[in-house]
Scaffold this active site. Structure first.
Site, mmCIF file in Angstrom:
data_model
loop_
_atom_site.group_PDB
_atom_site.id
_atom_site.type_symbol
_atom_site.label_atom_id
_atom_site.label_comp_id
_atom_site.label_asym_id
_atom_site.label_seq_id
_atom_site.Cartn_x
_atom_site.Cartn_y
_atom_site.Cartn_z
ATOM 1 N N GLN A 270 0.818 -1.206 0.000
ATOM 2 C CA GLN A 270 0.000 0.000 0.000
ATOM 3 C C GLN A 270 0.852 1.255 0.000
ATOM 4 O O GLN A 270 0.514 2.257 -0.631
ATOM 5 C CB GLN A 270 -0.938 0.007 1.212
ATOM 6 C CG GLN A 270 -1.981 -1.072 1.174
ATOM 7 C CD GLN A 270 -2.738 -1.122 -0.130
ATOM 8 O OE1 GLN A 270 -3.424 -0.167 -0.499
ATOM 9 N NE2 GLN A 270 -2.620 -2.219 -0.861
ATOM 10 N N HIS A 273 1.751 3.041 -3.298
ATOM 11 C CA HIS A 273 0.768 3.788 -4.090
ATOM 12 C C HIS A 273 1.142 5.269 -4.161
ATOM 13 O O HIS A 273 1.207 5.857 -5.238
ATOM 14 C CB HIS A 273 -0.629 3.642 -3.498
ATOM 15 C CG HIS A 273 -1.346 2.427 -3.963
ATOM 16 N ND1 HIS A 273 -1.771 2.257 -5.252
ATOM 17 C CD2 HIS A 273 -1.726 1.302 -3.295
ATOM 18 C CE1 HIS A 273 -2.384 1.094 -5.374
ATOM 19 N NE2 HIS A 273 -2.360 0.496 -4.206
ATOM 20 N N GLU A 338 -9.541 0.325 4.953
ATOM 21 C CA GLU A 338 -9.901 -0.109 3.599
ATOM 22 C C GLU A 338 -9.568 -1.597 3.416
ATOM 23 O O GLU A 338 -10.409 -2.397 3.019
ATOM 24 C CB GLU A 338 -9.136 0.746 2.592
ATOM 25 C CG GLU A 338 -9.373 0.365 1.142
ATOM 26 C CD GLU A 338 -8.474 1.133 0.197
ATOM 27 O OE1 GLU A 338 -8.758 1.135 -1.012
ATOM 28 O OE2 GLU A 338 -7.457 1.717 0.643
ATOM 29 N N HIS A 339 -8.311 -1.955 3.657
ATOM 30 C CA HIS A 339 -7.868 -3.343 3.571
ATOM 31 C C HIS A 339 -7.465 -3.813 4.967
ATOM 32 O O HIS A 339 -6.654 -3.165 5.622
ATOM 33 C CB HIS A 339 -6.652 -3.487 2.649
ATOM 34 C CG HIS A 339 -6.832 -2.910 1.283
ATOM 35 N ND1 HIS A 339 -6.374 -1.643 0.942
ATOM 36 C CD2 HIS A 339 -7.410 -3.424 0.170
ATOM 37 C CE1 HIS A 339 -6.661 -1.409 -0.332
ATOM 38 N NE2 HIS A 339 -7.291 -2.465 -0.822
ATOM 39 N N ASP A 372 -6.436 -7.107 -4.920
ATOM 40 C CA ASP A 372 -6.335 -5.987 -5.852
ATOM 41 C C ASP A 372 -6.517 -6.426 -7.298
ATOM 42 O O ASP A 372 -7.021 -5.652 -8.126
ATOM 43 C CB ASP A 372 -4.966 -5.312 -5.708
ATOM 44 C CG ASP A 372 -4.979 -4.179 -4.695
ATOM 45 O OD1 ASP A 372 -6.061 -3.847 -4.194
ATOM 46 O OD2 ASP A 372 -3.897 -3.625 -4.422
ATOM 47 N N HIS A 431 -55.399 14.287 0.750
ATOM 48 C CA HIS A 431 -54.904 12.927 0.899
ATOM 49 C C HIS A 431 -56.006 12.035 1.475
ATOM 50 O O HIS A 431 -56.243 10.907 1.001
ATOM 51 C CB HIS A 431 -53.700 12.893 1.853
ATOM 52 C CG HIS A 431 -52.402 13.290 1.226
ATOM 53 N ND1 HIS A 431 -52.143 14.567 0.786
ATOM 54 C CD2 HIS A 431 -51.278 12.561 0.964
ATOM 55 C CE1 HIS A 431 -50.907 14.616 0.299
ATOM 56 N NE2 HIS A 431 -50.367 13.415 0.383
#
Length: 444
Positions: A270, A273, A338-339, A372, A431
């Protein structure tokens, strides 16, 4: 190159504050980026193709000849198929194998996640149900700046196709006119219908508002830089969006019985990235944490992206000693990563204690990188603690639900009395009268 990663201990008095500071991230609030994106969106909405061309020439460094019209920036299906055909056999085989697994997973997801219409009849003969229909047209944003991601094409386009979306339009920036053949090949494999070599906030605007050449879509999915994220946030409401993605994250829970080199490389996966990505290890074994640090220092020098990894790990990474694996799970739920990797004996036992995570990778052999690319589940995941309330991208993101109501005469009599009472209570007499007129004993 050594890479000293911040160390914390969950038993220290100020740990909660240390963790809060570690997780803090403010780029999403950058007003200058938001205002720049707003200006571009307004220009695209007002001037259409002309604005898209102007920004594409400026930001992707294309000449007027290269970007003479938006239609000239559209890739033909033949271009996509040619890119696929030109791939080395090993790359094409891997791409098609990954696509097959992603498709298979999302077909199963469609069956199991309420993506089908249904109805039932009550005791009065009234039929109630839900009609599920796919979106007509979806825009897929694919990054093309610092790196190109053919895997993102598969993960975004294939669930849309499985859901039954009629038209998927891909946009991808091509800085200096460089097209990534793997991205184009992935578009061919995934069944992308139209593709344009544009990116940035201008591409988001074109998809949201439509131009003379690019049709407006119903929803925009896919990750991008801070300007793309800001633009997606601003067009939400005009179109749907998947999520506002922040920097990538990995949280590893380890009992200290996995190869420390494996854990170090998972943290790298990670960190490479970008400099703002976040990699965190939670482990109760102090000696193992030291071994992981040694592995980091030894392995980083062989990484082509070692400078990015170093900046990420030293700036936002952490090695955290916890009391035990139970506490690691508690902290993991607070982080909502996230992971989330669980590298431990009996990983499913610990996974039962996890409530908040984008994707959970169980066991020492389940590296995040498999998710991934080719495991099957979607890699578009909630970041920045949004896993507390949101989910991975899936088939359910590309369908919408309409409630279905067909009331019988007997049902109108039974329900009409209820509606009349409640409508009068709200002071909405029309109504009430609409319901009362359909009662059996009504004079009208």
């Amino acid at each position: 190159m050594s890479c000293p990663v911040q160390r914390f201990n969950s038993q220290t008095a100020d740990f909660k504050n240390q963790l809060k500071m570690l997780l803090a991230f403010s780029e999403a609030d950058d007003e200058a980026i938001d205002q720049a994106a707003a200006k571009i969106l307004a220009d695209v909405k007002a001037r259409g193709d002309a604005a898209v061309l102007e920004y594409t020439q400026r930001f992707d460094r294309l000449s007027a000849e290269q970007a003479k019209s938006v239609s000239a920036l559209e890739l033909r299906q033949a271009d996509l198929q040619q890119a696929l055909a030109s791939l080395p056999v090993e790359q094409r085989t891997a791409l098609e194998a990954a696509a097959a697994r992603v498709k298979s997973y999302h077909e199963k997801q469609k069956q199991e996640s309420g993506c089908h219409s249904w109805d039932y009849a009550d005791e009065h003969g009234t039929r109630l149900g839900q009609k599920v229909t796919p979106l007509d047209r979806v825009g897929l944003y694919v990054p093309g700046g610092k790196a190109a991601y053919p895997s993102s094409v598969l993960m975004n386009a294939m669930p849309a196709k499985v859901a039954g979306v009629k038209e998927v339009i891909m946009v991808v920036p091509t800085p200096d006119g460089t097209k990534n053949p793997l991205v184009l090949a992935a578009a061919a494999v995934a069944g992308v219908d139209r593709a344009f070599t544009i990116g940035g906030a201008q591409a988001v605007g074109a998809l949201a508002f439509g131009t003379e050449t690019i049709p407006a879509v119903d929803k925009i999915v896919g990750p991008g830089n801070a300007y793309v994220a800001a633009a997606k946030r601003r067009v939400f409401g005009t179109v749907g969006i998947d999520m506002i993605a922040g920097p990538s994250e990995i949280l590893v829970l380890c009992d200290g019985k996995t190869n420390p080199d494996w854990i170090a490389m998972d943290l790298f996966s990670q960190a490479e990235h970008d400099e703002l990505a976040q990699s965190i290890l939670l482990c109760p074994d102090a000696q193992f944490i030291e071994q992981v640090q040694e592995s980091i220092n030894r392995l980083i020098n062989d990484m082509p992206r070692r400078d990015v990894i170093h900046a990420s790990l030293t700036g936002r990474g952490a090695l955290i000693q916890v009391r035990d694996m139970g506490e690691a799970c508690e902290i993991a739920n607070s982080i909502a990563a996230e992971h989330l990797e669980i590298c431990a004996e009996n990983p499913r036992h610990w996974a039962e204690q996890i409530r908040h995570a984008g994707a959970i990778f169980m066991g020492p052999y389940t590296s995040e990188s498999l998710g991934d690319y080719c495991a099957g589940p979607n890699h578009v995941l909630p970041t920045m603690r949004t896993a507390r309330f949101s989910s991975p991208l899936g088939v359910y993101d590309f369908v919408k639900r309409s409630s279905m109501i067909e009331v019988s005469a007997e049902g109108a009599d039974q329900l009409g009395h209820i509606a009349s009472v409640l409508a009068h209570g709200e002071g909405l007499q029309a109504h009430a009268r609409a319901a009362e007129m359909r009662l059996k004993n009504s004079k009208q």
